[in-house]
Design a protein around this motif. Structure first.
Motif, PDB file in Angstrom:
ATOM      1  N   SER A  29      21.626 -21.799 -15.096  1.00 19.61           N
ATOM      2  CA  SER A  29      22.817 -21.004 -15.621  1.00 19.61           C
ATOM      3  C   SER A  29      22.663 -19.674 -15.275  1.00 19.61           C
ATOM      4  O   SER A  29      21.380 -19.114 -14.947  1.00 19.61           O
ATOM      5  CB  SER A  29      22.257 -20.944 -17.255  1.00 19.61           C
ATOM      6  OG  SER A  29      22.497 -22.374 -17.905  1.00 19.61           O
ATOM      7  N   ASP A  73      34.826 -24.158 -21.725  1.00 24.90           N
ATOM      8  CA  ASP A  73      34.224 -25.024 -20.866  1.00 24.90           C
ATOM      9  C   ASP A  73      32.697 -24.542 -20.598  1.00 24.90           C
ATOM     10  O   ASP A  73      31.945 -24.690 -21.634  1.00 24.90           O
ATOM     11  CB  ASP A  73      35.046 -24.974 -19.610  1.00 24.90           C
ATOM     12  CG  ASP A  73      36.356 -25.509 -19.893  1.00 24.90           C
ATOM     13  OD1 ASP A  73      36.641 -26.437 -20.567  1.00 24.90           O
ATOM     14  OD2 ASP A  73      37.320 -25.057 -19.164  1.00 24.90           O
ATOM     15  N   ARG A  74      32.293 -24.142 -19.309  1.00 25.37           N
ATOM     16  CA  ARG A  74      30.974 -23.656 -19.088  1.00 25.37           C
ATOM     17  C   ARG A  74      30.775 -22.281 -19.196  1.00 25.37           C
ATOM     18  O   ARG A  74      29.622 -21.955 -18.875  1.00 25.37           O
ATOM     19  CB  ARG A  74      30.706 -24.158 -17.802  1.00 25.37           C
ATOM     20  CG  ARG A  74      30.748 -25.848 -17.427  1.00 25.37           C
ATOM     21  CD  ARG A  74      30.302 -26.107 -16.028  1.00 25.37           C
ATOM     22  NE  ARG A  74      31.345 -25.668 -14.981  1.00 25.37           N
ATOM     23  CZ  ARG A  74      30.838 -24.926 -14.006  1.00 25.37           C
ATOM     24  NH1 ARG A  74      29.758 -24.524 -13.669  1.00 25.37           N
ATOM     25  NH2 ARG A  74      31.874 -24.435 -13.297  1.00 25.37           N
ATOM     26  N   SER A  91      27.055 -21.862 -17.392  1.00 21.27           N
ATOM     27  CA  SER A  91      26.107 -23.008 -17.344  1.00 21.27           C
ATOM     28  C   SER A  91      26.461 -24.028 -16.132  1.00 21.27           C
ATOM     29  O   SER A  91      27.593 -24.037 -15.825  1.00 21.27           O
ATOM     30  CB  SER A  91      26.064 -23.884 -18.549  1.00 21.27           C
ATOM     31  OG  SER A  91      27.070 -24.453 -18.892  1.00 21.27           O
ATOM     32  N   SER A  92      25.225 -24.818 -15.607  1.00 25.51           N
ATOM     33  CA  SER A  92      25.573 -25.722 -14.731  1.00 25.51           C
ATOM     34  C   SER A  92      26.213 -25.310 -13.521  1.00 25.51           C
ATOM     35  O   SER A  92      27.025 -25.807 -13.120  1.00 25.51           O
ATOM     36  CB  SER A  92      26.365 -27.212 -15.391  1.00 25.51           C
ATOM     37  OG  SER A  92      25.528 -27.435 -16.367  1.00 25.51           O
TER      38      SER A  92
END
Length: 200
Positions: A29, A73-74, A91-92
């Motif tokens: 992250s 979303d992220r 993240s990711s």
């Protein structure tokens, strides 16, 4: 004229500050914090991706001026009025997330922003192919370790002593018997000649 150019390229005179470059490992992250002048406390804060040197026109995510965390979303963004800063979290992270971004403050007229370059590094593996191999088995030509003297077990030592105490005397007895048989097959005259060392 020079002052006008600086103001155009960096509107607000660094009203928004943050890191110039951040590096994040793929799959983990990313968190980027940007600070702003206290007078922009209630303004909307945003995060966007730039395609050129000019500020981006469409934000990826933005706040409404409050401290409520916004998630899409992220990506998430949260403003902190006490510290006059806001944090963007991604993240990711993937290699495609690398690029030039802007964290900024929405303002009537010209927005205030700061550019940050995001770099993504390859994930580091914690395991290696040889992690389960012992040092003594890494060389196929020397499976038990080269240069190490052989270690005899207690049964091997006993077996060796039995060989020395039984088979060696037996071999000596056989040799003595063969010599005796040879001497018995010769005549007394030839034995006497050998004793005198003369020809008969």
């Amino acid at each position: 004229m020079r002052i006008f150019l600086v103001w155009t390229l960096f509107p607000g005179g660094w009203a928004v500050t943050g890191p110039k470059q951040v590096t994040v490992e793929q799959g983990s992250s990313l968190a980027v914090s940007c600070s702003y002048k206290p007078r922009y406390k209630l303004n909307s804060k945003y995060w966007c991706r730039k395609s050129s040197l000019w500020p981006c026109l469409t934000s990826i995510i933005r706040t409404d001026g409050s401290e409520v965390t916004v998630t899409q979303d992220r990506v998430s963004i949260r403003d902190n009025h006490t510290e006059n800063s806001f944090t963007v979290t991604l993240s990711s992270v993937t290699p495609g997330d690398a690029g030039q971004y802007s964290c900024g403050v929405k303002k009537v007229g010209i927005n205030r922003w700061h550019s940050t370059k995001v770099m993504v590094s390859a994930a580091v593996s914690n395991t290696t192919e040889d992690s389960n191999l012992s040092p003594l088995t890494t060389n196929p030509l020397c499976p038990r370790g080269c240069g190490e003297p052989p270690v005899l077990s207690q049964p091997s030592v006993i077996h060796l002593l039995l060989l020395l105490s039984i088979k060696v005397p037996m071999a000596l007895a056989v040799a003595a018997g063969a010599a005796w048989v040879r001497s018995r097959g010769r005549s007394p005259a030839s034995i006497a000649c050998d004793a005198r060392g003369s020809q008969c």
